[in-house]
Design an enzyme around this catalytic site. Structure first.
Site, PDB file in Angstrom:
ATOM      1  N   ARG A 123      -1.943 -20.567  31.468  1.00 16.81           N
ATOM      2  CA  ARG A 123      -1.907 -21.527  30.347  1.00 16.81           C
ATOM      3  C   ARG A 123      -2.058 -20.851  28.981  1.00 16.81           C
ATOM      4  O   ARG A 123      -2.454 -21.490  28.014  1.00 16.81           O
ATOM      5  CB  ARG A 123      -2.972 -22.614  30.509  1.00 16.81           C
ATOM      6  CG  ARG A 123      -2.766 -23.444  31.750  1.00 16.81           C
ATOM      7  CD  ARG A 123      -3.512 -24.748  31.671  1.00 16.81           C
ATOM      8  NE  ARG A 123      -3.244 -25.520  32.872  1.00 16.81           N
ATOM      9  CZ  ARG A 123      -3.941 -25.419  33.995  1.00 16.81           C
ATOM     10  NH1 ARG A 123      -4.967 -24.595  34.053  1.00 16.81           N
ATOM     11  NH2 ARG A 123      -3.633 -26.157  35.024  1.00 16.81           N
ATOM     12  N   LYS A 145       8.178 -18.209  17.809  1.00 18.81           N
ATOM     13  CA  LYS A 145       9.183 -18.836  18.669  1.00 18.81           C
ATOM     14  C   LYS A 145       9.404 -17.929  19.874  1.00 18.81           C
ATOM     15  O   LYS A 145       9.726 -16.747  19.719  1.00 18.81           O
ATOM     16  CB  LYS A 145      10.511 -19.019  17.927  1.00 18.81           C
ATOM     17  CG  LYS A 145      10.550 -20.247  17.048  1.00 18.81           C
ATOM     18  CD  LYS A 145      11.966 -20.483  16.539  1.00 18.81           C
ATOM     19  CE  LYS A 145      12.027 -21.682  15.618  1.00 18.81           C
ATOM     20  NZ  LYS A 145      13.360 -21.854  14.999  1.00 18.81           N
ATOM     21  N   GLU A 187      20.115 -10.416   8.901  1.00 15.35           N
ATOM     22  CA  GLU A 187      18.947 -11.292   8.747  1.00 15.35           C
ATOM     23  C   GLU A 187      18.168 -10.945   7.468  1.00 15.35           C
ATOM     24  O   GLU A 187      17.584 -11.814   6.841  1.00 15.35           O
ATOM     25  CB  GLU A 187      18.016 -11.188   9.962  1.00 15.35           C
ATOM     26  CG  GLU A 187      18.649 -11.602  11.284  1.00 15.35           C
ATOM     27  CD  GLU A 187      18.648 -13.124  11.531  1.00 15.35           C
ATOM     28  OE1 GLU A 187      18.202 -13.880  10.651  1.00 15.35           O
ATOM     29  OE2 GLU A 187      19.111 -13.539  12.616  1.00 15.35           O
ATOM     30  N   LYS A 228       9.267 -14.789   5.612  1.00 14.77           N
ATOM     31  CA  LYS A 228       9.198 -15.573   6.851  1.00 14.77           C
ATOM     32  C   LYS A 228       7.780 -16.089   7.068  1.00 14.77           C
ATOM     33  O   LYS A 228       7.580 -17.253   7.451  1.00 14.77           O
ATOM     34  CB  LYS A 228       9.659 -14.747   8.052  1.00 14.77           C
ATOM     35  CG  LYS A 228       9.541 -15.571   9.329  1.00 14.77           C
ATOM     36  CD  LYS A 228      10.529 -15.240  10.386  1.00 14.77           C
ATOM     37  CE  LYS A 228      10.432 -16.272  11.517  1.00 14.77           C
ATOM     38  NZ  LYS A 228      11.262 -15.967  12.644  1.00 14.77           N
ATOM     39  N   GLU A 238       8.868 -26.136  12.599  1.00 12.58           N
ATOM     40  CA  GLU A 238      10.205 -26.509  12.121  1.00 12.58           C
ATOM     41  C   GLU A 238      10.407 -28.016  11.995  1.00 12.58           C
ATOM     42  O   GLU A 238      11.333 -28.588  12.541  1.00 12.58           O
ATOM     43  CB  GLU A 238      11.282 -25.894  13.023  1.00 12.58           C
ATOM     44  CG  GLU A 238      12.620 -25.785  12.297  1.00 12.58           C
ATOM     45  CD  GLU A 238      13.658 -24.959  13.063  1.00 12.58           C
ATOM     46  OE1 GLU A 238      13.344 -23.859  13.525  1.00 12.58           O
ATOM     47  OE2 GLU A 238      14.790 -25.444  13.170  1.00 12.58           O
ATOM     48  N   ARG A 242      11.209 -24.713   7.659  1.00 10.50           N
ATOM     49  CA  ARG A 242      11.560 -23.586   8.549  1.00 10.50           C
ATOM     50  C   ARG A 242      13.039 -23.587   8.905  1.00 10.50           C
ATOM     51  O   ARG A 242      13.603 -22.542   9.223  1.00 10.50           O
ATOM     52  CB  ARG A 242      10.679 -23.611   9.809  1.00 10.50           C
ATOM     53  CG  ARG A 242      10.891 -22.384  10.678  1.00 10.50           C
ATOM     54  CD  ARG A 242       9.787 -22.165  11.686  1.00 10.50           C
ATOM     55  NE  ARG A 242      10.065 -20.997  12.494  1.00 10.50           N
ATOM     56  CZ  ARG A 242       9.218 -20.390  13.305  1.00 10.50           C
ATOM     57  NH1 ARG A 242       7.988 -20.858  13.412  1.00 10.50           N
ATOM     58  NH2 ARG A 242       9.564 -19.332  13.996  1.00 10.50           N
ATOM     59  N   ASN A 246      17.619 -20.904   9.296  1.00  4.60           N
ATOM     60  CA  ASN A 246      18.876 -21.013  10.044  1.00  4.60           C
ATOM     61  C   ASN A 246      20.103 -20.927   9.143  1.00  4.60           C
ATOM     62  O   ASN A 246      21.207 -21.282   9.574  1.00  4.60           O
ATOM     63  CB  ASN A 246      18.906 -22.323  10.838  1.00  4.60           C
ATOM     64  CG  ASN A 246      17.796 -22.357  11.866  1.00  4.60           C
ATOM     65  OD1 ASN A 246      17.502 -21.343  12.481  1.00  4.60           O
ATOM     66  ND2 ASN A 246      17.157 -23.503  12.013  1.00  4.60           N
ATOM     67  N   HIS A 249      23.453 -20.030  10.575  1.00  2.00           N
ATOM     68  CA  HIS A 249      23.345 -20.103  12.037  1.00  2.00           C
ATOM     69  C   HIS A 249      24.234 -21.170  12.675  1.00  2.00           C
ATOM     70  O   HIS A 249      24.572 -21.049  13.848  1.00  2.00           O
ATOM     71  CB  HIS A 249      21.884 -20.316  12.451  1.00  2.00           C
ATOM     72  CG  HIS A 249      21.067 -19.056  12.397  1.00  2.00           C
ATOM     73  ND1 HIS A 249      20.853 -18.364  11.219  1.00  2.00           N
ATOM     74  CD2 HIS A 249      20.428 -18.344  13.359  1.00  2.00           C
ATOM     75  CE1 HIS A 249      20.113 -17.301  11.465  1.00  2.00           C
ATOM     76  NE2 HIS A 249      19.832 -17.260  12.748  1.00  2.00           N
ATOM     77  N   HIS A 253      26.299 -19.826  15.664  1.00  2.00           N
ATOM     78  CA  HIS A 253      26.168 -20.263  17.057  1.00  2.00           C
ATOM     79  C   HIS A 253      27.524 -20.663  17.632  1.00  2.00           C
ATOM     80  O   HIS A 253      27.824 -20.383  18.800  1.00  2.00           O
ATOM     81  CB  HIS A 253      25.157 -21.406  17.169  1.00  2.00           C
ATOM     82  CG  HIS A 253      23.742 -20.942  16.952  1.00  2.00           C
ATOM     83  ND1 HIS A 253      22.734 -21.769  16.547  1.00  2.00           N
ATOM     84  CD2 HIS A 253      23.181 -19.709  17.075  1.00  2.00           C
ATOM     85  CE1 HIS A 253      21.609 -21.067  16.438  1.00  2.00           C
ATOM     86  NE2 HIS A 253      21.857 -19.822  16.746  1.00  2.00           N
ATOM     87  N   HIS A 267      24.465 -11.157  17.368  1.00  2.00           N
ATOM     88  CA  HIS A 267      23.880 -12.305  16.676  1.00  2.00           C
ATOM     89  C   HIS A 267      23.803 -12.073  15.147  1.00  2.00           C
ATOM     90  O   HIS A 267      24.233 -12.910  14.360  1.00  2.00           O
ATOM     91  CB  HIS A 267      22.491 -12.611  17.243  1.00  2.00           C
ATOM     92  CG  HIS A 267      21.795 -13.716  16.515  1.00  2.00           C
ATOM     93  ND1 HIS A 267      22.193 -15.031  16.611  1.00  2.00           N
ATOM     94  CD2 HIS A 267      20.745 -13.696  15.649  1.00  2.00           C
ATOM     95  CE1 HIS A 267      21.416 -15.780  15.846  1.00  2.00           C
ATOM     96  NE2 HIS A 267      20.532 -14.997  15.256  1.00  2.00           N
TER      97      HIS A 267
HETATM   98  N1  GLY Z   1      14.553 -17.289  13.748  1.00  2.00           N
HETATM   99  C1  GLY Z   1      14.313 -18.527  13.127  1.00  2.00           C
HETATM  100  C2  GLY Z   1      12.898 -18.963  13.192  1.00  2.00           C
HETATM  101  O1  GLY Z   1      12.040 -18.203  13.602  1.00  2.00           O
HETATM  102  O2  GLY Z   1      12.598 -20.075  12.842  1.00  2.00           O
END
Ligand code: GLY
Length: 371
Positions: A123, A145, A187, A228, A238, A242, A246, A249, A253, A267
């Site tokens: 957990r 993430k 990025e 970031k 997000e 946040r 993107n 993106h 994608h 990517h």
């Molecule tokens: N890579 C996008 C984020 O971490 O929100």
């Protein structure tokens, strides 16, 4: 060694991102204060293991730690259920307990998979990210993430699980193939484009020097991580801001899907092309001047990066099919096309309900350009 420290302030889940050349050799001393007992598990991939694992293990053992290591196959295919199961079961076999630390040592695939394994193991156990690519140092290792891909799509299974520490050793970037370095740079540019015009100005001059100038490279990583961190602090899960991360993106994608997530398009390359398209779209919507997309394209070209759809080898689907692929993006909300657009360089915002016809028209022209 000059060390930059970027705090990520998230209450009880706060941590630091430490950035500097040679950090791997100091990893034992950096991690030791986090340990309840001198025992760690390191998960990496076979490529990183061949290049850097012995140095990391030596640094950990020098602090008296017992180190168990697992090297998974390198590549995006690893980021799925089979290797995830293998990783979790291996960690259980190693008797990693809740007070222990798991170390994710590699690029985005390893960081995401191992972070998710740490999130669900007993957990939730703590983990340390030691990212070894430019992309993972400036993006995926920070912000919590984690996750894996499934047959239904990328990153559809995962968890928010913040690391306890991130060690970004910029010296390991020397061993990155040029193509991977530039993909990560996509990025870096994104941060300037989305929220810091002065950083983009700086990158226009300093970008071409980064691979050879450690001081400039460290600044680029530090500034990207600081941006970031600020965004994640304000919007960890997000709900709003946040999503600006993107930028580029939605296009990326669709292009990644169209190219089968293959070597045809990395990517970060898709992000760079996507940023150029997002600025073009913004200009067509009358949101920014023509100068903005021109500067974006000129800088990506000056870096020797992919900019146009014709830079992607092989055939691409038509514009309508690409827009359909965008409609399957997990960031689509209630079936509406959602883009990050910009009022200028450094001034991005979330736009809902962009007219699909306009996007189709833009892509039709983009598909013709350079062919
Ligand atoms: N890579 C996008 C984020 O971490 O929100």
């Amino acid at each position: 060694m000059a060390l930059d420290v970027v705090p990520v302030a998230l209450g009880a889940r706060s941590y630091e991102v430490r950035i500097g050349a040679g950090l791997i050799d100091r990893a034992g001393a950096e991690i030791a204060p986090l340990l309840a007992r001198r025992r760690v598990a390191v998960v990496t991939d076979e490529t990183v293991a061949g290049l850097h694992l012995s140095r990391l293990v030596a640094a950990l053992e020098a602090e008296g730690m017992t180190v168990a290591t697992l090297a998974l196959p390198a590549g995006e295919a690893t980021k799925g259920w089979p290797q995830f199961t293998r990783c979790v079961e291996w960690l259980l076999e190693q008797k990693i307990e809740r007070r222990d630390i798991v170390i994710a040592f590699g690029g985005g695939v390893i960081g995401d998979l191992v972070g998710f394994a740490a999130a669900v193991l007993r957990r939730g156990v703590r983990f340390v990210q030691i990212p070894t690519t430019l992309l993972s140092q400036v993006d995926s290792s920070v912000g919590g993430k984690t996750g894996i891909n499934t047959a239904q799509g990328k990153n559809l299974v995962g968890a928010f699980h913040q690391p306890s520490l991130v060690l970004a050793d910029i010296a390991v970037l020397d061993s990155l193939p040029r193509r991977d370095f530039l993909a990560g740079y996509g990025e870096v540019v994104k941060y300037g484009l989305l929220g810091d015009a002065a950083f983009f100005d700086w990158l226009e001059g300093a970008g071409p020097t980064l691979a050879a100038d450690a001081g400039n490279l460290q600044h680029a990583v530090q500034r990207s991580v600081a941006m970031k961190a600020g965004i994640v602090e304000r919007d960890e899960t997000e709900e709003g801001e946040r999503a600006l991360l993107n930028l580029g993106h939605t296009f990326c994608h669709a292009l990644e899907k169209a190219t089968g997530y293959s070597d045809r398009l990395l990517h970060g390359e898709g992000v760079a092309i996507g940023c150029a398209l997002a600025f073009e779209l913004s200009q067509r919507l009358g949101l920014c001047s023509q100068e903005a997309p021109s500067r974006v394209r000129a800088h990506l070209r000056a870096m020797g990066m992919k900019v146009d759809l014709s830079d992607i080898p092989g055939e691409l689907p038509g514009a309508e099919d690409l827009v359909r692929l965008m409609g399957q993006d997990k960031k689509v909300i209630d079936g509406r096309l959602r883009f990050i657009l910009a009022r200028g360089i450094g001034a991005a915002f979330v736009a809902e309900d962009v007219p699909p016809d306009l996007v189709t028209g833009l892509l039709e022209e983009a598909l013709l350009r350079g062919r």
